[in-house]
Design a protein around this motif. Structure first.
Motif, mmCIF file in Angstrom:
data_model
loop_
_atom_site.group_PDB
_atom_site.id
_atom_site.type_symbol
_atom_site.label_atom_id
_atom_site.label_comp_id
_atom_site.label_asym_id
_atom_site.label_seq_id
_atom_site.Cartn_x
_atom_site.Cartn_y
_atom_site.Cartn_z
ATOM 1 N N THR A 34 0.823 -1.220 0.000
ATOM 2 C CA THR A 34 0.000 0.000 0.000
ATOM 3 C C THR A 34 0.852 1.263 0.000
ATOM 4 O OG1 THR A 34 -0.135 -0.001 2.415
ATOM 5 C CG2 THR A 34 -1.887 -1.160 1.213
ATOM 6 N N GLN A 35 2.138 1.131 -0.234
ATOM 7 C CA GLN A 35 3.048 2.273 -0.101
ATOM 8 C C GLN A 35 3.559 2.809 -1.439
ATOM 9 O OE1 GLN A 35 3.139 3.624 2.802
ATOM 10 N NE2 GLN A 35 1.906 1.926 3.553
ATOM 11 N N TRP A 36 2.710 2.824 -2.444
ATOM 12 C CA TRP A 36 3.091 3.337 -3.755
ATOM 13 C C TRP A 36 2.906 4.848 -3.830
ATOM 14 C CZ3 TRP A 36 5.441 0.671 -7.541
ATOM 15 C CH2 TRP A 36 5.459 -0.720 -7.417
ATOM 16 N N ARG A 37 3.834 5.505 -4.483
ATOM 17 C CA ARG A 37 3.662 6.926 -4.816
ATOM 18 C C ARG A 37 2.942 6.964 -6.161
ATOM 19 N NH1 ARG A 37 6.354 10.882 -1.903
ATOM 20 N NH2 ARG A 37 7.756 9.999 -0.351
ATOM 21 N N VAL A 38 1.827 7.695 -6.179
ATOM 22 C CA VAL A 38 0.959 7.701 -7.351
ATOM 23 C C VAL A 38 0.575 9.135 -7.691
ATOM 24 C CG1 VAL A 38 -1.255 6.878 -8.260
ATOM 25 C CG2 VAL A 38 0.013 5.461 -6.650
ATOM 26 N N LEU A 39 0.579 9.445 -8.985
ATOM 27 C CA LEU A 39 0.053 10.718 -9.475
ATOM 28 C C LEU A 39 -1.275 10.453 -10.160
ATOM 29 C CD1 LEU A 39 3.111 12.452 -11.195
ATOM 30 C CD2 LEU A 39 2.030 13.071 -9.050
ATOM 31 N N THR A 40 -2.216 11.336 -9.951
ATOM 32 C CA THR A 40 -3.482 11.220 -10.669
ATOM 33 C C THR A 40 -3.580 12.370 -11.654
ATOM 34 O OG1 THR A 40 -4.656 12.471 -8.965
ATOM 35 C CG2 THR A 40 -4.669 10.085 -8.773
ATOM 36 N N GLY A 41 -4.115 12.074 -12.796
ATOM 37 C CA GLY A 41 -4.262 13.091 -13.824
ATOM 38 C C GLY A 41 -5.307 12.668 -14.828
ATOM 39 N N SER A 42 -5.304 13.356 -15.943
ATOM 40 C CA SER A 42 -6.309 13.065 -16.969
ATOM 41 C C SER A 42 -6.141 11.668 -17.560
ATOM 42 C CB SER A 42 -6.252 14.119 -18.075
ATOM 43 O OG SER A 42 -4.972 14.122 -18.673
ATOM 44 N N ARG A 43 -4.936 11.103 -17.470
ATOM 45 C CA ARG A 43 -4.697 9.747 -17.993
ATOM 46 C C ARG A 43 -4.997 8.672 -16.964
ATOM 47 N NH1 ARG A 43 0.824 8.692 -20.318
ATOM 48 N NH2 ARG A 43 1.364 8.925 -18.134
ATOM 49 N N GLY A 44 -5.402 9.076 -15.783
ATOM 50 C CA GLY A 44 -5.646 8.103 -14.726
ATOM 51 C C GLY A 44 -4.507 8.106 -13.728
ATOM 52 N N LEU A 45 -4.158 6.948 -13.233
ATOM 53 C CA LEU A 45 -3.101 6.824 -12.234
ATOM 54 C C LEU A 45 -1.754 6.554 -12.896
ATOM 55 C CD1 LEU A 45 -4.854 4.550 -9.575
ATOM 56 C CD2 LEU A 45 -4.589 7.027 -9.534
ATOM 57 N N ASP A 46 -0.745 7.241 -12.416
ATOM 58 C CA ASP A 46 0.633 6.969 -12.827
ATOM 59 C C ASP A 46 1.406 6.546 -11.582
ATOM 60 O OD1 ASP A 46 0.633 7.538 -15.591
ATOM 61 O OD2 ASP A 46 0.696 9.693 -15.178
ATOM 62 N N TYR A 47 1.878 5.318 -11.588
ATOM 63 C CA TYR A 47 2.664 4.811 -10.467
ATOM 64 C C TYR A 47 4.107 5.256 -10.644
ATOM 65 C CZ TYR A 47 -1.234 1.968 -8.952
ATOM 66 O OH TYR A 47 -2.453 1.563 -8.495
#
Length: 87
Positions: A34-47
């Motif tokens: 559960t310790q992933w750094r994730v960005l959210t944007g128009s493309r969805g989730l970027d791990y």
């Protein structure tokens, strides 16, 4: 939107053998899931990768050796490549 991973069908009889020398690495991986750094944007989730500050806590709490971290990084690279293929 986001990452879509095909559901894996398993039965109660499915068994997976883990070599004894890999148990510590598997424990670290599962404890860090559960310790992933994730960005959210128009493309969805970027791990982006694992949060190493949180992973350090996991490693210390489980009293794992430093060489397990290298195994964890290898699994992280493989997961990131798999995530990238799913986009």
């Amino acid at each position: 939107m986001g990452l879509h991973i095909a559901e894996i069908q398993s039965t109660p009889n499915d068994a997976y053998e883990i070599w004894p020398e890999n148990w510590a690495s598997l424990r670290a991986w599962l404890s860090s899931e559960t310790q992933w750094r994730v960005l959210t944007g128009s493309r969805g989730l970027d791990y982006l990768g694992l949060d190493y500050t949180a992973v350090d806590v996991v490693m210390r709490r489980l009293k794992l050796e430093d060489d397990v971290f290298a195994d964890l990084q290898e699994m992280e690279r493989a997961a990131l490549a798999t995530f990238a293929e799913s986009r």
